[in-house]
Design a protein around this motif. Structure first.
Motif, mmCIF file in Angstrom:
data_model
loop_
_atom_site.group_PDB
_atom_site.id
_atom_site.type_symbol
_atom_site.label_atom_id
_atom_site.label_comp_id
_atom_site.label_asym_id
_atom_site.label_seq_id
_atom_site.Cartn_x
_atom_site.Cartn_y
_atom_site.Cartn_z
ATOM 1 N N ARG A 101 0.766 -1.058 -0.060
ATOM 2 C CA ARG A 101 -0.078 -0.038 0.009
ATOM 3 C C ARG A 101 0.942 1.092 -0.161
ATOM 4 O O ARG A 101 0.625 2.193 -0.818
ATOM 5 C CB ARG A 101 -0.807 -0.098 1.066
ATOM 6 N N TYR A 102 1.987 1.160 1.090
ATOM 7 C CA TYR A 102 2.744 2.406 0.814
ATOM 8 C C TYR A 102 3.524 2.692 -0.429
ATOM 9 O O TYR A 102 3.482 3.990 -0.667
ATOM 10 C CB TYR A 102 3.706 2.281 2.148
ATOM 11 N N PHE A 103 4.043 1.755 -0.844
ATOM 12 C CA PHE A 103 4.866 1.814 -2.252
ATOM 13 C C PHE A 103 3.903 1.813 -3.602
ATOM 14 O O PHE A 103 4.345 2.050 -4.766
ATOM 15 C CB PHE A 103 6.010 1.021 -2.345
ATOM 16 N N GLU A 104 2.581 1.895 -3.393
ATOM 17 C CA GLU A 104 1.532 1.866 -4.506
ATOM 18 C C GLU A 104 2.097 0.743 -5.302
ATOM 19 O O GLU A 104 2.161 0.975 -6.564
ATOM 20 C CB GLU A 104 1.610 3.217 -5.009
ATOM 21 N N VAL A 105 2.418 -0.579 -5.029
ATOM 22 C CA VAL A 105 2.775 -1.527 -5.809
ATOM 23 C C VAL A 105 1.802 -1.991 -6.521
ATOM 24 O O VAL A 105 0.780 -2.239 -6.275
ATOM 25 C CB VAL A 105 3.191 -2.708 -4.923
ATOM 26 N N LYS A 106 2.203 -2.328 -7.835
ATOM 27 C CA LYS A 106 0.992 -2.688 -8.818
ATOM 28 C C LYS A 106 1.452 -4.147 -9.260
ATOM 29 O O LYS A 106 0.427 -4.931 -9.342
ATOM 30 C CB LYS A 106 1.539 -1.946 -10.215
ATOM 31 N N ASN A 107 2.512 -4.610 -9.100
ATOM 32 C CA ASN A 107 2.914 -6.076 -9.495
ATOM 33 C C ASN A 107 3.986 -6.668 -8.503
ATOM 34 O O ASN A 107 4.839 -5.955 -8.171
ATOM 35 C CB ASN A 107 3.754 -6.115 -11.098
ATOM 36 N N VAL A 108 3.556 -7.751 -7.884
ATOM 37 C CA VAL A 108 4.289 -8.439 -7.088
ATOM 38 C C VAL A 108 4.899 -9.808 -7.673
ATOM 39 O O VAL A 108 4.025 -10.700 -8.235
ATOM 40 C CB VAL A 108 3.497 -8.704 -5.759
ATOM 41 N N LEU A 109 5.949 -10.452 -7.175
ATOM 42 C CA LEU A 109 6.455 -11.531 -7.533
ATOM 43 C C LEU A 109 6.919 -12.164 -6.099
ATOM 44 O O LEU A 109 7.708 -11.761 -5.405
ATOM 45 C CB LEU A 109 7.801 -11.707 -8.397
ATOM 46 N N GLU A 110 6.322 -13.402 -5.959
ATOM 47 C CA GLU A 110 6.391 -14.064 -4.485
ATOM 48 C C GLU A 110 7.018 -15.438 -4.745
ATOM 49 O O GLU A 110 6.443 -16.276 -5.700
ATOM 50 C CB GLU A 110 5.244 -14.251 -3.880
ATOM 51 N N LEU A 111 8.167 -15.747 -4.224
ATOM 52 C CA LEU A 111 8.540 -17.006 -4.470
ATOM 53 C C LEU A 111 8.397 -17.811 -3.127
ATOM 54 O O LEU A 111 8.926 -17.648 -2.105
ATOM 55 C CB LEU A 111 10.250 -16.932 -4.587
ATOM 56 N N GLY A 112 7.430 -18.695 -3.241
ATOM 57 C CA GLY A 112 6.973 -19.484 -2.154
ATOM 58 C C GLY A 112 5.587 -19.227 -1.546
ATOM 59 O O GLY A 112 5.681 -18.163 -0.702
ATOM 60 N N THR A 113 4.650 -19.801 -2.123
ATOM 61 C CA THR A 113 3.253 -19.488 -1.692
ATOM 62 C C THR A 113 2.735 -20.041 -0.406
ATOM 63 O O THR A 113 2.070 -19.406 0.445
ATOM 64 C CB THR A 113 2.344 -20.106 -2.917
ATOM 65 N N LEU A 124 -4.612 -7.971 -1.345
ATOM 66 C CA LEU A 124 -5.518 -7.290 -1.012
ATOM 67 C C LEU A 124 -5.419 -5.738 -1.191
ATOM 68 O O LEU A 124 -6.352 -4.697 -1.032
ATOM 69 C CB LEU A 124 -5.998 -7.424 0.631
ATOM 70 N N SER A 125 -3.938 -5.511 -1.272
ATOM 71 C CA SER A 125 -3.691 -4.026 -1.532
ATOM 72 C C SER A 125 -4.098 -3.424 -2.823
ATOM 73 O O SER A 125 -3.849 -2.346 -3.173
ATOM 74 C CB SER A 125 -2.280 -3.844 -1.206
ATOM 75 N N GLY A 126 -4.549 -4.369 -3.790
ATOM 76 C CA GLY A 126 -4.799 -4.075 -4.984
ATOM 77 C C GLY A 126 -3.677 -4.449 -6.102
ATOM 78 O O GLY A 126 -3.889 -4.392 -7.373
ATOM 79 N N ALA A 127 -2.590 -4.920 -5.730
ATOM 80 C CA ALA A 127 -1.614 -5.211 -6.597
ATOM 81 C C ALA A 127 -1.762 -6.659 -6.980
ATOM 82 O O ALA A 127 -2.622 -7.509 -6.609
ATOM 83 C CB ALA A 127 -0.232 -5.539 -5.553
ATOM 84 N N TYR A 128 -1.156 -6.893 -8.276
ATOM 85 C CA TYR A 128 -1.403 -8.103 -9.037
ATOM 86 C C TYR A 128 -0.387 -9.054 -8.559
ATOM 87 O O TYR A 128 0.879 -8.565 -8.747
ATOM 88 C CB TYR A 128 -1.530 -8.044 -10.555
ATOM 89 N N VAL A 129 -0.661 -10.273 -8.103
ATOM 90 C CA VAL A 129 0.394 -11.006 -7.382
ATOM 91 C C VAL A 129 0.908 -12.517 -8.178
ATOM 92 O O VAL A 129 -0.200 -13.063 -8.592
ATOM 93 C CB VAL A 129 0.129 -11.539 -5.987
ATOM 94 N N THR A 130 2.003 -12.679 -8.776
ATOM 95 C CA THR A 130 2.447 -13.867 -9.253
ATOM 96 C C THR A 130 3.122 -14.545 -8.154
ATOM 97 O O THR A 130 4.129 -14.049 -7.697
ATOM 98 C CB THR A 130 3.461 -13.708 -10.535
ATOM 99 N N THR A 131 2.566 -15.513 -7.872
ATOM 100 C CA THR A 131 3.159 -16.252 -6.702
ATOM 101 C C THR A 131 3.509 -17.840 -7.348
ATOM 102 O O THR A 131 2.852 -18.399 -8.045
ATOM 103 C CB THR A 131 2.230 -16.552 -5.744
ATOM 104 N N ILE A 132 4.656 -18.390 -6.734
ATOM 105 C CA ILE A 132 5.293 -19.525 -7.309
ATOM 106 C C ILE A 132 5.594 -20.539 -6.170
ATOM 107 O O ILE A 132 6.034 -20.185 -5.041
ATOM 108 C CB ILE A 132 6.799 -19.286 -7.861
#
Length: 255
Positions: A101-113, A124-132
């Motif tokens: 939310r603070y950094f107004e993140v649009k796209n996230v990559l998560e390694l480890g779901t 829930l922040s509104g970012a689109y999350v790609t999770t592996i």
């Protein structure tokens, strides 16, 4: 355990509060995000997500490509136990939400779901999350959870981190969350692979930086990486920044 205790004491001694931070960027990050005590409405959805699996006795087969578990001796684990021992706790999940939310993140990559607790929080922040997630049964379970909770801005991928990062995708991420494997050398390799998927304002978040001596050694090396200009050590999590306007400096903050 002695490793964690020793470094927790050191962390407490090195930590300082707002008056000791001379970087305006980190000063504002601590004041407006890290120590933000506001109650955000998505916290309630995060709690419901956690409660939905709290007592779930479904057994999943874990295909572990990482450093293994200190708790489990078998690769067959109940969902409720995975939540307790392998998923982000409530405090960490809320912090990840606030960072996005603070950094107004649009796209996230998560390694480890894992079960997707952190994934949901960031989404829930509104970012689109790609999770592996490398473990097929865990990935399918988490994917079903996202669907059941009507979360549509998550792409869940079943793959090893190495194989996914080797793909030639012209995509950059605003936040990259490395939470899995827990091996120091592997973590450094993943960071190097993610550099090409980052930009100057990307936030790197590393989980469990004191999980083992190897993880701590990797964290210390990454803090001195030529492209890292600022690191924020929160003990449970570590934040790395590539901002060229920031002189390389290490910050220790106890929340």
């Amino acid at each position: 355990m002695l490793h964690q205790i020793k470094h927790y004491i050191k962390h407490c001694l090195k930590s300082f509060h707002l008056h000791g931070i001379h970087s305006p960027f980190v000063f504002n990050l601590e004041k407006k995000c890290l120590r933000d005590k506001s109650h955000y409405e998505p916290y309630d959805a995060m709690k419901r997500f956690r409660e939905s699996v709290k007592n779930n006795t479904t057994t999943l087969h874990i295909q572990d490509y990482g450093a293994g578990s200190r708790v489990f001796k078998s690769n067959k684990r109940k969902v409720s136990d995975i939540l307790k021992h392998n998923s982000s706790d409530e405090k960490s999940a809320e912090l990840l939400y606030r960072l996005c939310r603070y950094f107004e993140v649009k796209n996230v990559l998560e390694l480890g779901t894992s079960l997707g607790v952190a994934t949901q929080a960031m989404a829930l922040s509104g970012a689109y999350v790609t999770t592996i997630e490398g473990s097929p049964e865990v990935q399918e379970f988490a994917k079903d959870l996202f669907k059941n909770h009507s979360i549509n801005n998550i792409e869940s991928v079943c793959s090893t981190f190495k194989d996914y990062l080797a793909q030639e995708k012209e995509m950059t991420y605003d936040l990259i969350y490395i939470d899995g494997h827990h091996d120091g050398e592997a973590t450094m390799t993943y960071f190097e692979s993610c550099i090409s998927k980052s930009h100057k304002d990307t936030v790197f978040v590393l989980d469990d930086i004191y999980w083992s001596p190897g993880m701590t050694a990797a964290w210390n090396k990454l803090c001195e990486h030529p492209q890292v200009t600022a690191s924020v050590n929160l003990y449970d999590l570590g934040l790395l920044f590539l901002r060229k306007e920031q002189l390389q400096e290490r910050f220790y903050i106890k929340l």
